[in-house]
Enzyme design. Structure first.
Site, PDB file in Angstrom:
ATOM      1  N   THR A  15      -1.272   7.461  -0.538  1.00  0.00           N
ATOM      2  CA  THR A  15      -2.568   7.330  -1.221  1.00  0.00           C
ATOM      3  C   THR A  15      -3.367   6.119  -0.719  1.00  0.00           C
ATOM      4  O   THR A  15      -4.566   6.021  -0.970  1.00  0.00           O
ATOM      5  CB  THR A  15      -2.354   7.134  -2.730  1.00  0.00           C
ATOM      6  OG1 THR A  15      -1.662   5.884  -2.922  1.00  0.00           O
ATOM      7  CG2 THR A  15      -1.525   8.261  -3.332  1.00  0.00           C
ATOM      8  N   ASP A  49       4.661  -6.312   9.442  1.00  0.00           N
ATOM      9  CA  ASP A  49       5.717  -5.996  10.415  1.00  0.00           C
ATOM     10  C   ASP A  49       5.689  -6.951  11.594  1.00  0.00           C
ATOM     11  O   ASP A  49       6.737  -7.361  12.101  1.00  0.00           O
ATOM     12  CB  ASP A  49       5.557  -4.558  10.927  1.00  0.00           C
ATOM     13  CG  ASP A  49       6.053  -3.540   9.911  1.00  0.00           C
ATOM     14  OD1 ASP A  49       6.835  -3.921   9.016  1.00  0.00           O
ATOM     15  OD2 ASP A  49       5.650  -2.363  10.011  1.00  0.00           O
ATOM     16  N   ARG A  59       0.848  -1.197   0.000  1.00  0.00           N
ATOM     17  CA  ARG A  59       0.000   0.000   0.000  1.00  0.00           C
ATOM     18  C   ARG A  59       0.873   1.231   0.000  1.00  0.00           C
ATOM     19  O   ARG A  59       1.732   1.386   0.855  1.00  0.00           O
ATOM     20  CB  ARG A  59      -0.854   0.043   1.268  1.00  0.00           C
ATOM     21  CG  ARG A  59      -2.107  -0.687   1.175  1.00  0.00           C
ATOM     22  CD  ARG A  59      -3.110  -0.340   2.230  1.00  0.00           C
ATOM     23  NE  ARG A  59      -2.649   0.205   3.490  1.00  0.00           N
ATOM     24  CZ  ARG A  59      -3.457   0.553   4.468  1.00  0.00           C
ATOM     25  NH1 ARG A  59      -4.768   0.417   4.312  1.00  0.00           N
ATOM     26  NH2 ARG A  59      -3.015   1.039   5.588  1.00  0.00           N
ATOM     27  N   ASP A  99       0.217  -3.481  12.124  1.00  0.00           N
ATOM     28  CA  ASP A  99       0.720  -3.810  10.788  1.00  0.00           C
ATOM     29  C   ASP A  99       1.066  -5.301  10.747  1.00  0.00           C
ATOM     30  O   ASP A  99       2.045  -5.747  11.357  1.00  0.00           O
ATOM     31  CB  ASP A  99       1.956  -2.957  10.473  1.00  0.00           C
ATOM     32  CG  ASP A  99       2.392  -3.134   9.028  1.00  0.00           C
ATOM     33  OD1 ASP A  99       2.667  -4.289   8.620  1.00  0.00           O
ATOM     34  OD2 ASP A  99       2.439  -2.132   8.291  1.00  0.00           O
TER      35      ASP A  99
HETATM   36  C1  PRP Z   1      -1.204  -4.737   4.267  1.00  0.00           C
HETATM   37  C2  PRP Z   1      -2.036  -5.999   4.324  1.00  0.00           C
HETATM   38  C3  PRP Z   1      -2.818  -5.928   3.045  1.00  0.00           C
HETATM   39  C4  PRP Z   1      -3.073  -4.457   2.889  1.00  0.00           C
HETATM   40  C5  PRP Z   1      -4.483  -4.181   3.348  1.00  0.00           C
HETATM   41  O1  PRP Z   1      -0.106  -4.909   3.467  1.00  0.00           O
HETATM   42  O2  PRP Z   1      -1.265  -7.166   4.449  1.00  0.00           O
HETATM   43  O3  PRP Z   1      -2.125  -6.427   1.921  1.00  0.00           O
HETATM   44  O4  PRP Z   1      -2.140  -3.782   3.760  1.00  0.00           O
HETATM   45  O5  PRP Z   1      -4.806  -2.862   3.121  1.00  0.00           O
HETATM   46  P1  PRP Z   1      -5.910  -2.407   2.072  1.00  0.00           P
HETATM   47  O6  PRP Z   1      -7.098  -3.269   2.299  1.00  0.00           O
HETATM   48  O7  PRP Z   1      -6.172  -0.966   2.465  1.00  0.00           O
HETATM   49  O8  PRP Z   1      -5.336  -2.524   0.697  1.00  0.00           O
HETATM   50  P2  PRP Z   1       0.991  -3.736   3.289  1.00  0.00           P
HETATM   51  O9  PRP Z   1       0.602  -2.836   2.170  1.00  0.00           O
HETATM   52  O10 PRP Z   1       1.243  -3.083   4.613  1.00  0.00           O
HETATM   53  O11 PRP Z   1       2.242  -4.522   2.764  1.00  0.00           O
HETATM   54  P3  PRP Z   1       3.169  -5.608   3.516  1.00  0.00           P
HETATM   55  O12 PRP Z   1       2.362  -6.877   3.610  1.00  0.00           O
HETATM   56  O13 PRP Z   1       4.324  -5.736   2.612  1.00  0.00           O
HETATM   57  O14 PRP Z   1       3.520  -5.087   4.879  1.00  0.00           O
HETATM   58  N1  URA Z   2      -2.536  -3.256   6.819  1.00  0.00           N
HETATM   59  C1  URA Z   2      -2.210  -3.774   8.033  1.00  0.00           C
HETATM   60  O1  URA Z   2      -1.236  -4.541   8.147  1.00  0.00           O
HETATM   61  N2  URA Z   2      -2.975  -3.443   9.077  1.00  0.00           N
HETATM   62  C2  URA Z   2      -4.036  -2.618   8.982  1.00  0.00           C
HETATM   63  O2  URA Z   2      -4.706  -2.354  10.003  1.00  0.00           O
HETATM   64  C3  URA Z   2      -4.352  -2.080   7.713  1.00  0.00           C
HETATM   65  C4  URA Z   2      -3.587  -2.430   6.646  1.00  0.00           C
END
Ligand code: PRP
Ligand code: URA
Length: 210
Positions: free
Chosen positions: A109, A204, A105, A201
């Protein structure tokens, strides 16, 4: 077609989810419990697999028994956090193939950005379960579903551990043919599009990057 939202509120799931939500849970336990939750959710998300009857012999007599009707499955984790759910699913479906979609994400944005994709050759003929612990705005899930449709996949399910109402609505609007499986439907998103109360997160916490 109207999609179904299955909120799986089994006591074991609720208990394990309380461990994930706790900010004091460390990376080892967090990772383990994400896997366990995926296994329990897999049990429910595969409840509608078609069966066929075959005849076998028990040590006592011939018997007609039900077996899964050779359904070809693929699981597709959204990187990174979806990776945490893969082993939990493979515990129950060891022969499933695994495709990967890399999305993150954009922090400003909140729109998903694609950076990786690798699918099994025969993905178009497989039933697909997309895995991601978090369904927040729904942008990542909606993009991943569209991706799989572009590959020709016809039967797609979405499995998230926690969903926000905003994300559920987005997927319902964009992909009314896709059923959603959640262990919890939370209250809302905050100003940073994080799920409240959520678990923070997911990536993380699974990989210990913060
Ligand atoms: C997180 C999560 C989803 C997304 C959800 O990933 O694992 O993929 O955010 O958010 P959304 O419904 O608003 O799209 P992130 O973008 O943090 O990436 P990561 O898994 O690499 O930490
Ligand atoms: N991605 C995450 O990992 N946690 C949230 O709460 C939203 C998006």
């Amino acid at each position: 077609m109207d999609n179904m939202v299955h909120v799986l509120d089994h006591p074991l799931l609720q208990h394990k989810l309380s461990i994930l939500r706790n900010k004091d849970t460390g990376v080892k336990d967090f990772r383990q419990v994400v896997g366990e939750i995926a296994t329990l959710m897999c049990y429910e998300a595969t409840r509608d697999l078609p069966m066929e009857q075959v005849e076998i012999e028990t040590p006592v007599a011939k018997a007609k028994v039900n077996v899964i009707a050779g359904k070809k499955l693929a699981i597709v984790p959204i990187l990174r956090a979806g990776l945490g759910m893969v082993d939990g699913i493979l515990t129950l479906i060891p022969s499933a193939k695994v495709g990967h979609i890399g999305l993150y994400r954009d922090p400003k944005t909140h729109e998903p950005v694609e950076y990786y994709c690798k699918m099994p050759d025969d993905i178009a003929s497989r039933d697909v379960i997309i895995l991601d612990p978090m369904l927040a705005t729904g942008g990542s899930a909606s993009a991943a579903i569209q991706f799989m449709k572009n590959y020709g996949c016809k039967h797609i399910k979405l499995m998230n551990i926690i969903g926000a109402p905003e994300g559920v609505e987005r997927v319902r609007k964009d992909h009314p043919d896709v059923d959603i499986y959640l262990a919890a439907l939370d209250e809302k998103l905050n100003d940073h599009a994080y799920i409240v109360p959520g678990l923070g997160d997911a990536g993380d916490r699974i990989f210990g990057t913060k």
